[in-house]
Scaffold this active site. Sequence first.
Site, mmCIF file in Angstrom:
data_model
loop_
_atom_site.group_PDB
_atom_site.id
_atom_site.type_symbol
_atom_site.label_atom_id
_atom_site.label_comp_id
_atom_site.label_asym_id
_atom_site.label_seq_id
_atom_site.Cartn_x
_atom_site.Cartn_y
_atom_site.Cartn_z
ATOM 1 N N SER A 13 44.307 52.970 76.691
ATOM 2 C CA SER A 13 43.931 53.130 78.106
ATOM 3 C C SER A 13 42.396 52.836 78.193
ATOM 4 C CB SER A 13 43.997 54.716 78.527
ATOM 5 O OG SER A 13 42.884 55.713 77.621
ATOM 6 N N ASN A 14 41.661 52.834 77.035
ATOM 7 C CA ASN A 14 40.245 52.333 77.335
ATOM 8 C C ASN A 14 40.303 50.817 77.466
ATOM 9 O OD1 ASN A 14 37.860 54.464 77.180
ATOM 10 N ND2 ASN A 14 39.272 55.290 75.504
ATOM 11 N N ARG A 64 41.714 47.436 52.487
ATOM 12 C CA ARG A 64 41.249 47.480 53.694
ATOM 13 C C ARG A 64 40.276 46.144 53.806
ATOM 14 N NH1 ARG A 64 40.167 51.824 56.075
ATOM 15 N NH2 ARG A 64 40.937 53.254 54.440
ATOM 16 N N HIS A 108 33.756 57.464 71.090
ATOM 17 C CA HIS A 108 34.300 58.384 70.514
ATOM 18 C C HIS A 108 33.977 59.727 71.676
ATOM 19 C CE1 HIS A 108 34.905 61.235 67.312
ATOM 20 N NE2 HIS A 108 33.841 62.040 67.717
ATOM 21 N N ASP A 144 31.923 56.946 63.115
ATOM 22 C CA ASP A 144 31.159 57.553 64.362
ATOM 23 C C ASP A 144 29.435 57.772 64.313
ATOM 24 O OD1 ASP A 144 33.563 57.799 65.291
ATOM 25 O OD2 ASP A 144 34.136 59.699 64.302
HETATM 26 C C1 GRF Z 1 39.906 57.752 73.078
HETATM 27 O O1 GRF Z 1 39.680 59.024 73.347
HETATM 28 C C2 GRF Z 1 38.785 57.205 72.230
HETATM 29 O O2 GRF Z 1 37.652 57.974 72.457
HETATM 30 C C3 GRF Z 1 39.155 57.143 70.776
HETATM 31 O O3 GRF Z 1 40.479 57.284 70.743
HETATM 32 C C4 GRF Z 1 41.106 57.394 71.936
HETATM 33 C C5 GRF Z 1 41.705 56.018 72.471
HETATM 34 O O4 GRF Z 1 42.283 56.375 73.600
HETATM 35 N N1 GRF Z 1 38.410 56.384 70.002
HETATM 36 P P1 GRF Z 1 42.954 55.136 74.061
HETATM 37 O O5 GRF Z 1 44.075 54.349 73.294
HETATM 38 O O6 GRF Z 1 41.772 54.042 74.704
HETATM 39 O O7 GRF Z 1 43.793 55.507 75.347
#
Ligand code: GRF
Length: 206
Positions: A13-14, A64, A108, A144
């Site tokens: 979603s981001n 990794r 985060h 983080d």
């Molecule tokens: C978000 O809460 C972000 O802060 C964290 O992982 C989640 C990812 O959500 N790092 P999305 O995949 O962007 O919906």
Amino acid sequence: MKRLGILLSGRGSNFEAIARNCASGKLAAEIAIVIANREDAQGLETARKMGLPVALLPSKGLAREDHDRQVAAALKAAAVDLVVLAGYMRILTAWFIAQFPLRIVNIHPALLPSFPGLDAQHQAWEYGVRYAGCTVHFVDEKMDSGPILAQAVVPVFDSDTAETLSNRILAEEHRIYSEAIALVLNGQFRVEGRRVVRLTGARNGN
Ligand code: GRF
């Protein structure tokens, strides 16, 4: 136009919020490539539907650094200016981070340095904080960690569950991530120790 490389593992979603802001011109950037390390990442499907260049680079079973080398090669081939972690559930190697100095950002869902790690919204809710939020930061070798570019605060209500709190935080994530990306891309900042100091336009990123 500056070029973004998005790394994701899940819902995306981001990524979608950033893609929408690129498409509308609110964010002066284009998405050069979306890379997922999991085939079932919903964000990968969304990117395909949006007609964006995608790469599936499965991490399962790979050392990794071997995986990081594949990802770095794809990002370089796409000539990205900034690497944007958007729910990318991998810890990056020091080698990878050294390939993109001050050119990797992460979001985060907590007010760092509180509640690093997994399930941060649940951690904050369970701890009983009255204010929670999210943080956009440069990525360094620690999880983080890294200098902070932007934070947003949300209240926690007695009626909240970890889920309702997560949703309130997520709305802020979608807002501040693009703003922080714009700041990095325009280069109007300098990093002093851990502090990101804006050079012009004196906004504080809240
Ligand atoms: C978000 O809460 C972000 O802060 C964290 O992982 C989640 C990812 O959500 N790092 P999305 O995949 O962007 O919906």
